[in-house]
Structures are given as structure tokens and as C-alpha cells.
Scaffold this active site. Structure first.
Site, short mmCIF file in Angstrom:
data_model
loop_
_atom_site.label_atom_id
_atom_site.label_comp_id
_atom_site.label_asym_id
_atom_site.label_seq_id
_atom_site.Cartn_x
_atom_site.Cartn_y
_atom_site.Cartn_z
N TYR A 1 0.85 -1.19 0.00
CA TYR A 1 0.00 0.00 0.00
C TYR A 1 0.88 1.23 0.00
O TYR A 1 1.76 1.38 0.86
CB TYR A 1 -0.88 -0.01 1.25
N ASP B 1 9.52 2.85 0.36
CA ASP B 1 8.39 3.55 0.96
C ASP B 1 8.43 3.26 2.45
O ASP B 1 7.99 2.22 2.93
CB ASP B 1 7.07 3.07 0.33
N LYS C 1 4.07 9.27 8.81
CA LYS C 1 3.70 8.68 10.11
C LYS C 1 4.62 9.04 11.28
O LYS C 1 4.47 10.09 11.85
CB LYS C 1 3.58 7.17 9.92
#
Ligand SMILES: Cc1ncc(COP(=O)(O)O)c(C=O)c1O
Length: 465
Positions: A153, A256, A284
Site C-alpha cells: 500500500y 516507501d 507517520k
């Protein structure tokens, strides 16, 4: 066949206020939320507040938070060190579309902590970070295609929503010839066509792909662990082999690190696995929950900015995000917060082992202690397709029971449990283990009676926010 009633009833949560809010929200917001991944139907949670590792919903139910906002809250909710700094900075005004010193400081910290990023820029979300990293890679190489792994994702832009997380693995196509599976409508074929799906941990298949189409491929983007499938780890040597292959074919490697960055190690998964990618994306944990994100990489690649590639954004590097990133990254650099987070994860795993081993159930932990999953299977998963062969229904029943008993993991086995520094406080670790144990007993009992432990969640796979 009629199912027998569950022998031990699930404790029920207070839902009066939230049920009313759900009905009200449905009048205005599709699914009653701002994200498909939070739309859990009648069980949709409406939050009141969080403190440390605990979260309370609007009916006053208290949970140990094992989602931590899908990972960003690395220190704990409402961390005074970060919030006081952000408060002080934001009183000077938040939006100027001018550059503040905090933005420079935040990107200097990204450079310092990673040790390999030469240049970086802030974005507001991980989605934007991966979108811009892909564009930079295309601009630098003059090639259009991006390889991405099934089950990974990278956010909600059109280039990322390919072969993400179907329930039915046959939708991904033949294992020898994965198909491009768009997640939802509205993704133009022309965009989807630029993405080539590949299987994680299959290095020989990657070599074959590069041999056949290497000259079209700008980059391969990889979540260093399969964060969307319980953090499935790379096989030993996989990242090293992928790094070597990309160099051989002149293809850029994008890590990522939206979930792994500043969580697995101060320098993220790149440091943890000993890999130097060409580009990386962060979000995050870099802002302890504030909307801070960034993309960056080595000097030569990033040099396409600012002249040759478009990147901007009214809120890029906004005051609140930049201040949060400065303070969070300083704390992660200067304290042993990450060691604490890792130790908590290991303590929880040890407790769960004590619960699970006597049952004889086949299981293994996936991922990193700071972000791990539990797979009920005796076969070690190595790619997204393997998730389907695990007993994820048992996991889901346990997760549902945990919500009812006061701990909140994601109600979908694909999302790992996230830990923060504040989980070290009080009896939180013991609470999690006890709640898991009681929920496991109830789920097994329900299964023995041929019933189900109920259902939490909507049709949307609540994968990542
Ligand atoms: C690995 C990864 N990349 C990108 C994203 C997208 O980030 P955001 O939700 O901030 O857009 C996520 C979100 O969960 C993610 O886990």
C-alpha cells in the site's frame, strides 16, 4: 444449519452516543467517516480522546490503542514534548506559503537520522510523498513504468492503487503472470498501465521482468516489509538482491518508509536492513500523528527539483507539521524512545507466546516488534498471496473480542499492531496479553460451538489510513 449460541457472551461496549453519531454522520458523509478504512458500519468508532497508549470513544469505552492511528503515533497520544512545541510555533501563524526554519530543521534531521538522504522536501501525507517520489524517478530516468509489489500500500493516488489488497487472490492473476488489479473504479487505464505488479520476495521473477522490460522501468517502489499484510518480512538477502538488480538495470529503488521510517531504527528500514535506496518516502512516525511527510533521496536524483519537476502544495511544510517533525525527530534522535518501543513489542510477543503455545495452534509473528502481526498458520508467509492461506477468520474473531474487552487492534488481520513509547506505562503490556488471552478463549469456544464471534467492519478492507 442453525448455529448454536456462543457459550461465553462477548462483553458489549456502550454504543448509545456513537450509534446516534453514526446515523447522523451517514446523512452527510459517505460511510459516516472521512476514510473508507474507518467505515466499520454499525461498529464505526467515534473517538473522544487519546492519552499515551490509551484511547477513549465517545461512549466512554477505554481501549489500549494498538492501531496508533495506523502507525504515526510513535511516542504516544498527546505527547507534551511535541504538543507544547507545536503549540508555541503555531501561535506565530500557520500558513504563509513561505518557508520557516522548522522546515529546514526537519529535513536536516531526516538527513542526519537516515545518513544517506542528501535532499528532501516535505509533503502533507504519505500519499503525496509516494506520488512525488514516483514522478521524480520517472523524470530522472526518462522512463514511465513503476514496478510495485502485490499487497503493498502506497496511498490513495491513482498510481498506487494497483494490486493492493483483494480478499480473493485469484483476482491478482496467475502467479506467473500477475495482473494489474485497480482498487476501485475511477483509475484511468492509461495511468494503471504505467504500473507493473510484481510478487514480493520473488527475486528470480523480478530478474526476468527486468530482463524483458528493464528499459521501460523508472523505479521499483517497495514497502521494506509488507506493511499491508502483517508486516511480512523480506527473505534473507531479498533487499540486497533487489538493490543489486536495480543497479544492474539502471532502475531506481524507492523505499516507501511511510510505516517503517523512524520506527524500525532511527534511520528506518534502510538502516535496519542495511540498504541504501535512491529515494525514500516518510510520514507517520516523523510527526507523532501530525500530518508531516517527506520524500527525499540522493543528490543526483533529487536534483531534478526544482527546475525540471513540479512539486508544491499550499500546506507542504506547514508550520504545524514542520514543528511536529522537528520535535519528534529530535526526541527519536536524542532519547532511547525507539528501544523502548521495540522492547514493548518483544514483551507483548513473549506474553502472547505463553498464551498461544499451550493451545497447539499453528502461528507465527510477522514483521518487526514495533509493528507486528500474528498469522495463524505453520507456513511462514513470504508474500501477500500467502495471507489467504492463514486462519484469518480466527484472528478477526480475536480482534473483535479484544475491542469488546478494552484493546483496539485493527479489526482486519492484515494490519499489524503498532506500539508507541507510552505503551511502556503502567500495566498496559499485561492488559494486552490478558485481553488477547480471554478473546482467544472466547473465539475458540465460539468456533467449537459452530458459531461466529460476530463481525466488526464493513466491506472495505481497513488497510491504511
Ligand atoms: C507504506 C505506506 N505508504 C503510503 C501510505 C499513505 O500515507 P497517507 O495515509 O499519509 O497518505 C501509507 C499509509 O498507510 C503506507 O502505509
Amino acid at each position: 444449519m442453525a448455529t448454536e449460541p456462543i457459550a461465553t457472551p462477548i462483553p458489549s461496549l456502550r454504543r448509545t452516543t456513537q450509534s446516534a453519531l453514526y446515523a447522523r454522520a451517514l446523512e452527510t458523509m459517505p460511510g459516516g467517516t472521512d476514510s473508507n478504512f474507518r467505515a466499520w458500519g454499525e461498529d464505526t468508532v467515534y473517538v473522544d480522546r487519546g492519552r499515551g497508549g490509551i484511547v477513549w470513544d465517545l461512549d466512554g469505552n477505554e481501549y489500549v490503542d494498538l492501531r496508533m492511528g495506523y502507525g504515526p503515533v510513535i511516542l504516544g497520544h498527546g505527547d507534551d514534548r511535541v504538543d507544547d512545541y507545536v503549540n508555541e510555533r503555531m501561535r506565530r501563524g500557520v500558513s504563509f506559503s513561505l518557508t520557516s526554519e522548522d522546515e529546514i530543521r526537519a529535513m536536516e534531521l531526516v538527513k542526519e537520522l537516515t545518513g544517506w538522504v542528501d535532499k528532501a522536501r516535505m509533503t502533507v501525507s504519505g500519499t503525496e510523498a509516494t506520488m512525488h517520489a514516483m514522478r521524480v524517478a520517472r523524470a530522472f530516468t526518462g522512463r514511465d513504468k513503476i514496478v510495485k509489489f502485490e499487497g503493498q500500500y502506497h496511498g490513495v493516488h491513482d498510481y498506487a492503487l494497483i494490486s493492493v489488497s483483494p480478499d480473493d487472490m485469484s483476482d491478482l492473476g496467475d502467479p506467473d503472470a500477475p495482473v494489474r488489479l485497480a482498487w476501485g473504479r475511477g483509475i484511468p487505464d492509461a495511468v494503471a498501465d504505467t504500473i507493473i505488479p510484481a510478487r514480493y520476495n520473488k527475486i528470480e521473477a523480478l530478474r526476468t521482468l527486468f530482463e524483458q522490460r528493464g528499459e521501460e522501468i523508472a523505479a521499483i517502489i517497495v514497502e521494506p516489509v509488507l506493511g499491508n499484510a502483517q508486516g511480512i518480512m523480506p527473505k534473507p538477502g531479498f533487499h540486497q538482491a533487489m538493490r543489486a538488480l536495480t543497479e544492474e538495470f539502471g532502475i531506481l529503488l524507492i523505499f516507501d518508509e511511510v510505516k517503517t521510517g523512524f520506527r524500525f531504527a532511527k534511520g528506518g528500514a534502510a538502516e535496519f536492513f542495511g540498504i541504501t535506496p535512491d529515494l525514500a518516502t516518510y510520514a507517520k512516525a516523523m510527526g507523532n500523528g501530525f500530518p508531516a511527510a517527506a520524500f527525499g533521496g540522493r543528490e543526483e536524483v533529487m536534483s531534478v527539483l526544482p527546475d525540471k519537476v513540479s512539486h508544491g502544495g499550499t500546506y507542504a511544510g506547514n508550520r504545524v507539521a514542520a514543528a511536529a517533525a522537528v520535535k519528534t525527530l529530535e526526541i527519536l534522535r536524542d532519547t532511547d524512545a525507539l528501544e523502548t518501543v521495540h522492547a514493548i513489542g518483544r514483551r507483548v510477543q513473549a506474553g502472547l507466546r505463553e498464551v498461544l503455545n499451550p493451545t497447539g495452534l499453528p502461528y507465527h509473528f510477522t514483521g518487526h516488534p514495533s509493528m507486528f502481526g500474528i498469522m495463524f498458520s505453520d507456513v511462514e508467509a513470504s508474500e501477500y498471496r500467502d495471507w489467504a492461506t492463514t486462519d484469518h477468520e480466527l484472528y478477526d474473531a480475536i480482534a473483535l473480542g479484544m475491542h469488546a474487552r478494552g484493546a483496539m487492534p485493527e479489526p482486519d488481520s492484515r494490519e499489524p499492531w503498532f506500539f508507541c513509547e507510552a505503551h511502556a506505562q503502567g500495566d498496559i503490556v499485561d492488559r494486552v496479553v490478558t485481553i488477547f488471552s480471554d478473546s482467544l478463549d472466547a473465539a475458540l469456544e465460539a468456533r467449537a460451538h459452530g458459531g461466529s464471534a460476530g463481525h466488526l467492519g464493513s466491506a472495505a478492507h481497513p488497510s491504511a489510513d
